[in-house]
Each structure stands twice: as structure tokens, then as C-alpha cells.
Write an enzyme that holds these catalytic residues in place. Structure first.
Site: not given
Length: 319
Positions: A161, A255, A285
Site C-alpha cells: 500500500s 481493491d 485491500h
């Protein structure tokens, strides 16, 4: 493909109990919530040969903390390749501890040392603090490689991320400063652009764990003065991705960042980068650190680690 049963069950649980989302919390509450999520659903911490918390002293006297993991297969004097890892959490939450289980598993499966970096977090330290820490950690590890029994010729960067964003930005900087400094790059559902109109941003904007409002909450704290089009924030805005080392990119089907990650893979390949893409069906995610809940998490980490092991393989002078 729809969400897997496990993913749907987790989302049903979160939304049924009315658990507040990041944008509904203070920064301290968000950090506590994130750590609790990792504790409850994270993978079991594996034994490794050793862990060492390292204070990395900057010229100004401040200290950046990182944790070094050595895999079970390694002896204390074995010189190892190194993956420097930057945790996810929207540049605002997360820590070395929240990603402890993940880093242990990568170290053991990839047969490399892992240096997990506790970079400075926003909003106390907005951009460019985290980016500066990312690059400093690489420079410090290179300078101290001999003392730590690390091979400076076999370094890689990785992160999930926001950590994937930082890894990619640092790799682009190193490409320009010291070509060939990195052996590989590992990006797990990275944020490659702050502003995006690709379909997944809208398709998974609500009800899939990383909501539109939470993304905005992170971006606003990391970039209080704006600057979303700066390539050091949105690396897809860089003039070129050519010259990056072999790169692993993991995306999750459900996501909002998925299409941005796929676009990065396609562009990198078109510019000559050896990009290995792993798209995980039915996942949301953040799944990779939730190994107690998602069997896909451990499967993907094992696939990543096998690829890293191949990238870190010693190359003979005659090769």
C-alpha cells in the site's frame, strides 16, 4: 469474480457491528484500530534465526528505528541479501510491529534478511518526511552492510500500500542516483497515483474495506499542502519507469487501487521493466497481513518469496 466467502464474511462482520472507519476516527484511534486488526487477524509470528532493533542515526542527531530479521536457514555470519520493507497504512498508521509476522514469513521463505523500517508518519510528519526516511534507510543499510553481514550487491525494496508507494519512489530515485543499486522491487497493492479515474476507484469505493472517504482521509494528512501530481507522491507521474529492477506487483481484485497497479505493470513492461504481476481474485485491500483469516495471504507471500529468492540468487562473475 465476487468476493471470496472469507472476504465477504470479514466485511459483513465489520459493517454489521458498525465499526468506525478510518475517516471517522482520530489519528490515534485509527492507529490503535489498525494495530488491533493486525493482532486479531494477522498471521502467527514464525521463529526466525534472530531479530535486532536498530537505531539508525541521522546527521542531525535524530534516530530512525528499524528491525532486522535473519531467516532460520542462515548462520550468524552468513552474508545475506536484504529486502528493505516499508509497511502499509496510508502513511498515517502501521508500524514495524503491525507487519512483524509478514516480515518473518518473507525472511524465512525468501532466504533473505528483511529490514522493516519505522518511517515517520503523517500528520505529525507529512510529505516528504516518509520519503526521506525511505531513502535514508537504504543509504544507512548500504553503509552498514558489512557490520550486519549483508551483501550490498543484493539489495531489494518492498512494501504494501503506502509502503509500496514509498518503495517505488525510492527505486526511481536510486535509479537516477546510482543505477543498478537494487536487485529487485516488491510492491503489494501499491498506491501509484493519488488522483485516479480508473474504474476500480469507483467500483470498489464503498463497502470493500478501503472506502473512498478513508482514502481521502489518508491523502489529506499525508499531503496537507496538496501536490498530488508530484511524481514523488504519484510515481506514475514520473517521466519514465525504464531502468527499474525486476519488479513484483500484487493486486487484489476488489481493491480501489487495483486498476492503478495494473496500469503501472503495463507501463513498466512497455518501458522494458521485467514486471511480474500477481492478481489475487476475490480479495480486498490489506489482505496480505491478515494471514489468520485469509489463506490467500500466506499463499501470496510464499509466491512473492519464491520470486524474491530467484532475484537474490548469487550470480557468478562469469554469468
Amino acid at each position: 469474480m465476487a468476493l471470496t466467502d472469507q472476504a465477504q464474511a470479514l466485511l459483513d462482520m465489520v459493517y454489521r457491528v458498525g465499526a468506525p472507519r478510518f475517516h471517522e476516527l482520530t489519528v490515534e484511534q485509527a492507529r490503535h484500530s489498525f494495530e488491533k486488526l493486525q493482532f486479531v487477524f494477522g498471521g502467527e509470528p514464525e521463529a526466525v534465526a534472530s531479530t535486532l532493533d536498530l537505531p539508525m542515526s541521522r546527521p542531525d542527531g535524530s534516530v530512525l528505528i528499524a528491525r532486522l530479521y535473519r531467516p532460520l536457514e542462515a548462520g550468524p555470519t552468513d552474508v545475506l541479501p536484504l529486502l528493505i520493507y516499508y509497511h502499509g497504512g496510508g502513511w498515517c498508521v502501521g508500524s514495524v510491529q503491525s507487519h512483524d509476522s509478514l516480515c518473518r514469513r518473507i525472511a524465512n521463505r525468501a532466504g533473505c534478511a528483511v529490514l522493516s523500517v519505522d518511517y515517520r508518519l503523517a500528520p505529525e510528519h507529512p510529505f516528504p518526511a516518509a520519503m526521506e526516511d525511505t531513502l535514508f534507510a537504504v543509504e544507512w543499510a548500504q553503509a552498514n552492510a558489512d557490520a550486519l553481514a549483508l551483501d550490498p550487491g543484493r539489495f531489494g525494496l518492498g512494501g504494501d500500500s503506502a509502503g509500496g508507494n514509498l518503495s517505488l519512489v525510492a527505486a526511481l530515485m536510486l535509479r537516477d542516483m546510482r543505477p543498478g543499486a537494487l536487485r529487485c522491487l516488491c510492491l503489494i497493492y501499491p498506491c501509484t497515483e493519488i488522483e485516479s479515474s480508473r474504474p476500480s476507484r469507483e467500483s470498489y469505493a464503498s463497502g470493500y474495506f478501503l472506502d473512498r472517504e478513508s482514502l481521502s482521509w489518508f491523502f489529506e494528512r499525508y499531503l496537507p499542502d496538496g501536490g498530488a501530481h508530484d511524481w514523488r507522491v504519484s510515481p506514475m507521474q514520473a517521466a519514465s519507469l525504464a531502468g527499474l529492477p525486476p519488479t513484483i506487483v500484487v493486486t487484489a481484485e476488489c481493491d480501489p487501487l487495483r486498476d492503478d497497479g495494473i496500469a503501472m505493470v503495463e507501463r513498466a513492461r512497455s518501458e522494458g521493466v521485467a514486471a511480474h504481476h500477481i492478481d489475487v481474485p476475490g480479495m480486498v485491500h490489506g489482505f496480505v497481513t491478515l494471514g489468520k483469516w485469509f489463506p490467500e495471504a500466506n499463499e501470496v507471500v510464499d509466491r512473492i518469496s519464491l520470486q524474491l529468492r530467484s532475484y537474490f540468487r548469487k550470480i557468478a562473475v562469469s554469468d
